[in-house]
Design a protein around this motif. Structure first.
Motif, PDB file in Angstrom:
ATOM      1  N   ASP A  54       5.346  56.309  25.098  1.00 49.87           N
ATOM      2  CA  ASP A  54       5.542  56.567  23.462  1.00 49.87           C
ATOM      3  C   ASP A  54       6.273  55.542  22.898  1.00 49.87           C
ATOM      4  OD1 ASP A  54       4.359  59.086  23.958  1.00 49.87           O
ATOM      5  OD2 ASP A  54       6.339  60.131  24.616  1.00 49.87           O
ATOM      6  N   ASP A  55       6.513  54.401  23.540  1.00 51.14           N
ATOM      7  CA  ASP A  55       7.299  53.264  22.729  1.00 51.14           C
ATOM      8  C   ASP A  55       6.364  52.496  21.964  1.00 51.14           C
ATOM      9  OD1 ASP A  55       8.766  51.064  22.675  1.00 51.14           O
ATOM     10  OD2 ASP A  55       9.883  51.147  24.577  1.00 51.14           O
ATOM     11  N   ALA A  56       6.843  52.521  20.917  1.00 53.33           N
ATOM     12  CA  ALA A  56       5.957  51.709  19.594  1.00 53.33           C
ATOM     13  C   ALA A  56       5.946  50.268  20.001  1.00 53.33           C
ATOM     14  CB  ALA A  56       6.254  52.055  18.236  1.00 53.33           C
ATOM     15  N   ALA A  57       7.024  49.572  20.352  1.00 53.39           N
ATOM     16  CA  ALA A  57       7.214  48.211  20.612  1.00 53.39           C
ATOM     17  C   ALA A  57       6.410  47.800  21.756  1.00 53.39           C
ATOM     18  CB  ALA A  57       8.534  47.868  20.831  1.00 53.39           C
ATOM     19  N   VAL A  58       6.166  48.574  22.828  1.00 50.50           N
ATOM     20  CA  VAL A  58       5.716  48.294  24.059  1.00 50.50           C
ATOM     21  C   VAL A  58       4.016  48.532  23.640  1.00 50.50           C
ATOM     22  CG1 VAL A  58       4.755  49.141  26.148  1.00 50.50           C
ATOM     23  CG2 VAL A  58       7.162  49.180  25.737  1.00 50.50           C
ATOM     24  N   MET A  59       3.530  49.324  22.887  1.00 44.57           N
ATOM     25  CA  MET A  59       2.270  49.373  22.419  1.00 44.57           C
ATOM     26  C   MET A  59       1.673  48.166  21.541  1.00 44.57           C
ATOM     27  SD  MET A  59       1.047  52.039  23.935  1.00 44.57           S
ATOM     28  CE  MET A  59      -0.552  51.771  22.992  1.00 44.57           C
ATOM     29  N   GLU A  60       2.754  47.869  20.813  1.00 47.98           N
ATOM     30  CA  GLU A  60       2.397  46.435  20.048  1.00 47.98           C
ATOM     31  C   GLU A  60       2.351  45.236  20.890  1.00 47.98           C
ATOM     32  OE1 GLU A  60       5.106  43.774  16.983  1.00 47.98           O
ATOM     33  OE2 GLU A  60       5.105  45.968  16.630  1.00 47.98           O
ATOM     34  N   LYS A  61       3.161  45.215  22.048  1.00 52.87           N
ATOM     35  CA  LYS A  61       2.920  44.106  22.865  1.00 52.87           C
ATOM     36  C   LYS A  61       1.595  44.454  23.675  1.00 52.87           C
ATOM     37  CE  LYS A  61       7.735  43.741  23.566  1.00 52.87           C
ATOM     38  NZ  LYS A  61       8.812  43.612  24.296  1.00 52.87           N
ATOM     39  N   ILE A  62       1.198  45.516  24.120  1.00 56.71           N
ATOM     40  CA  ILE A  62      -0.160  45.766  24.856  1.00 56.71           C
ATOM     41  C   ILE A  62      -1.145  45.455  23.732  1.00 56.71           C
ATOM     42  CG2 ILE A  62      -1.573  47.576  25.560  1.00 56.71           C
ATOM     43  CD1 ILE A  62       0.894  48.975  27.025  1.00 56.71           C
ATOM     44  N   ASN A  63      -1.031  45.771  22.599  1.00 54.11           N
ATOM     45  CA  ASN A  63      -2.071  45.532  21.559  1.00 54.11           C
ATOM     46  C   ASN A  63      -2.227  43.955  21.488  1.00 54.11           C
ATOM     47  OD1 ASN A  63      -2.669  48.141  20.985  1.00 54.11           O
ATOM     48  ND2 ASN A  63      -1.295  48.327  19.198  1.00 54.11           N
ATOM     49  N   LYS A  64      -0.976  43.068  21.415  1.00 52.96           N
ATOM     50  CA  LYS A  64      -1.102  41.767  21.355  1.00 52.96           C
ATOM     51  C   LYS A  64      -2.040  41.281  22.681  1.00 52.96           C
ATOM     52  CE  LYS A  64      -0.257  37.490  20.419  1.00 52.96           C
ATOM     53  NZ  LYS A  64      -1.045  36.697  19.653  1.00 52.96           N
ATOM     54  N   LEU A  65      -1.778  41.687  23.912  1.00 52.57           N
ATOM     55  CA  LEU A  65      -2.332  41.386  25.036  1.00 52.57           C
ATOM     56  C   LEU A  65      -3.855  41.662  24.836  1.00 52.57           C
ATOM     57  CD1 LEU A  65      -2.411  40.566  27.881  1.00 52.57           C
ATOM     58  CD2 LEU A  65      -1.706  42.791  28.567  1.00 52.57           C
ATOM     59  N   THR A  66      -4.195  42.867  24.286  1.00 54.54           N
ATOM     60  CA  THR A  66      -5.465  43.182  24.099  1.00 54.54           C
ATOM     61  C   THR A  66      -6.301  42.180  23.107  1.00 54.54           C
ATOM     62  OG1 THR A  66      -5.109  45.553  24.194  1.00 54.54           O
ATOM     63  CG2 THR A  66      -7.130  44.981  23.369  1.00 54.54           C
ATOM     64  N   SER A  67      -5.440  41.696  22.198  1.00 54.55           N
ATOM     65  CA  SER A  67      -5.963  40.715  21.237  1.00 54.55           C
ATOM     66  C   SER A  67      -6.240  39.251  22.153  1.00 54.55           C
ATOM     67  CB  SER A  67      -5.127  40.662  20.242  1.00 54.55           C
ATOM     68  OG  SER A  67      -5.808  39.516  19.277  1.00 54.55           O
ATOM     69  N   VAL A  68      -5.480  38.846  22.756  1.00 50.41           N
ATOM     70  CA  VAL A  68      -5.408  37.633  23.608  1.00 50.41           C
ATOM     71  C   VAL A  68      -6.657  37.986  24.628  1.00 50.41           C
ATOM     72  CG1 VAL A  68      -4.467  36.035  25.298  1.00 50.41           C
ATOM     73  CG2 VAL A  68      -3.133  36.816  23.444  1.00 50.41           C
ATOM     74  N   LEU A  69      -6.656  38.968  25.242  1.00 52.52           N
ATOM     75  CA  LEU A  69      -7.963  39.198  26.146  1.00 52.52           C
ATOM     76  C   LEU A  69      -9.287  39.136  25.518  1.00 52.52           C
ATOM     77  CD1 LEU A  69      -6.376  41.846  28.464  1.00 52.52           C
ATOM     78  CD2 LEU A  69      -6.759  39.453  29.127  1.00 52.52           C
ATOM     79  N   GLN A  70      -9.349  39.637  24.182  1.00 48.76           N
ATOM     80  CA  GLN A  70     -10.338  39.623  23.460  1.00 48.76           C
ATOM     81  C   GLN A  70     -10.981  38.084  23.076  1.00 48.76           C
ATOM     82  OE1 GLN A  70      -9.570  42.425  20.180  1.00 48.76           O
ATOM     83  NE2 GLN A  70     -10.618  43.802  20.987  1.00 48.76           N
ATOM     84  N   GLU A  71     -10.139  37.416  22.535  1.00 50.89           N
ATOM     85  CA  GLU A  71     -10.243  35.988  22.489  1.00 50.89           C
ATOM     86  C   GLU A  71     -10.701  35.334  23.707  1.00 50.89           C
ATOM     87  OE1 GLU A  71      -7.026  33.856  20.104  1.00 50.89           O
ATOM     88  OE2 GLU A  71      -6.423  35.711  19.492  1.00 50.89           O
ATOM     89  N   THR A  72     -10.063  35.597  24.640  1.00 48.74           N
ATOM     90  CA  THR A  72     -10.549  34.940  26.059  1.00 48.74           C
ATOM     91  C   THR A  72     -11.930  35.401  26.481  1.00 48.74           C
ATOM     92  OG1 THR A  72      -8.225  35.158  26.887  1.00 48.74           O
ATOM     93  CG2 THR A  72      -9.993  35.046  28.587  1.00 48.74           C
ATOM     94  N   MET A  73     -12.310  36.855  26.056  1.00 43.91           N
ATOM     95  CA  MET A  73     -13.738  36.992  26.271  1.00 43.91           C
ATOM     96  C   MET A  73     -14.632  36.156  25.520  1.00 43.91           C
ATOM     97  SD  MET A  73     -14.014  39.304  28.607  1.00 43.91           S
ATOM     98  CE  MET A  73     -15.697  39.816  28.388  1.00 43.91           C
ATOM     99  N   GLU A  74     -14.130  36.154  24.268  1.00 41.24           N
ATOM    100  CA  GLU A  74     -14.958  35.241  23.227  1.00 41.24           C
ATOM    101  C   GLU A  74     -15.481  33.886  23.641  1.00 41.24           C
ATOM    102  OE1 GLU A  74     -13.299  35.559  19.294  1.00 41.24           O
ATOM    103  OE2 GLU A  74     -13.438  37.880  19.444  1.00 41.24           O
ATOM    104  N   SER A  75     -14.247  33.146  24.244  1.00 38.36           N
ATOM    105  CA  SER A  75     -14.556  31.925  24.800  1.00 38.36           C
ATOM    106  C   SER A  75     -15.462  31.884  26.071  1.00 38.36           C
ATOM    107  CB  SER A  75     -13.179  31.180  25.058  1.00 38.36           C
ATOM    108  OG  SER A  75     -12.516  31.777  26.151  1.00 38.36           O
ATOM    109  N   MET A  76     -15.427  32.984  26.888  1.00 35.54           N
ATOM    110  CA  MET A  76     -16.322  33.098  27.817  1.00 35.54           C
ATOM    111  C   MET A  76     -17.666  33.246  27.312  1.00 35.54           C
ATOM    112  SD  MET A  76     -14.010  35.667  30.331  1.00 35.54           S
ATOM    113  CE  MET A  76     -15.500  35.713  31.459  1.00 35.54           C
TER     114      MET A  76
END
Length: 100
Positions: A54-76
């Motif tokens: 339930d930690d909003a700050a943690v969820m924001e960090k996980i969302n940032k990680l998801t964004s980086v992983l999406q960019e990584t997938m696009e490069s693949m």
């Protein structure tokens, strides 16, 4: 927390190895080792989320990680292994460290 730090350090070591493989254009070997990084990142996310659901700050960090992983997938998808190596080496470790 110490276990999480160790997991992230292990991932960072794997990232260093895999990014170097892509920089050296050893793409088949890089892709084969990339799967392990993805599995380990998923475990870190699960650990962090389970401990802080339930930690909003943690969820924001996980969302940032998801964004980086999406960019990584696009490069693949674009078969841009240099961008993929850059994303792995410079973007992903920074986001993982923010989860500590």
């Amino acid at each position: 927390m110490a276990e999480l730090k160790e997991q992230i350090q292990q991932i960072e070591q794997q990232i260093e190895t895999v990014s170097e493989l892509f920089y050296q254009q050893k793409n088949a070997e890089g892709y084969s080792q990339l799967e392990s990084i993805i599995v380990n990142v998923a475990k870190v996310v699960e650990t962090v989320y389970t401990a802080n659901p339930d930690d909003a700050a943690v969820m924001e960090k996980i969302n940032k990680l998801t964004s980086v992983l999406q960019e990584t997938m696009e490069s693949m998808e674009d078969k841009d292994t240099i961008l993929l190596a850059d994303m792995l080496k410079y973007e992903l470790p920074e986001v993982l460290q923010s989860l500590l």
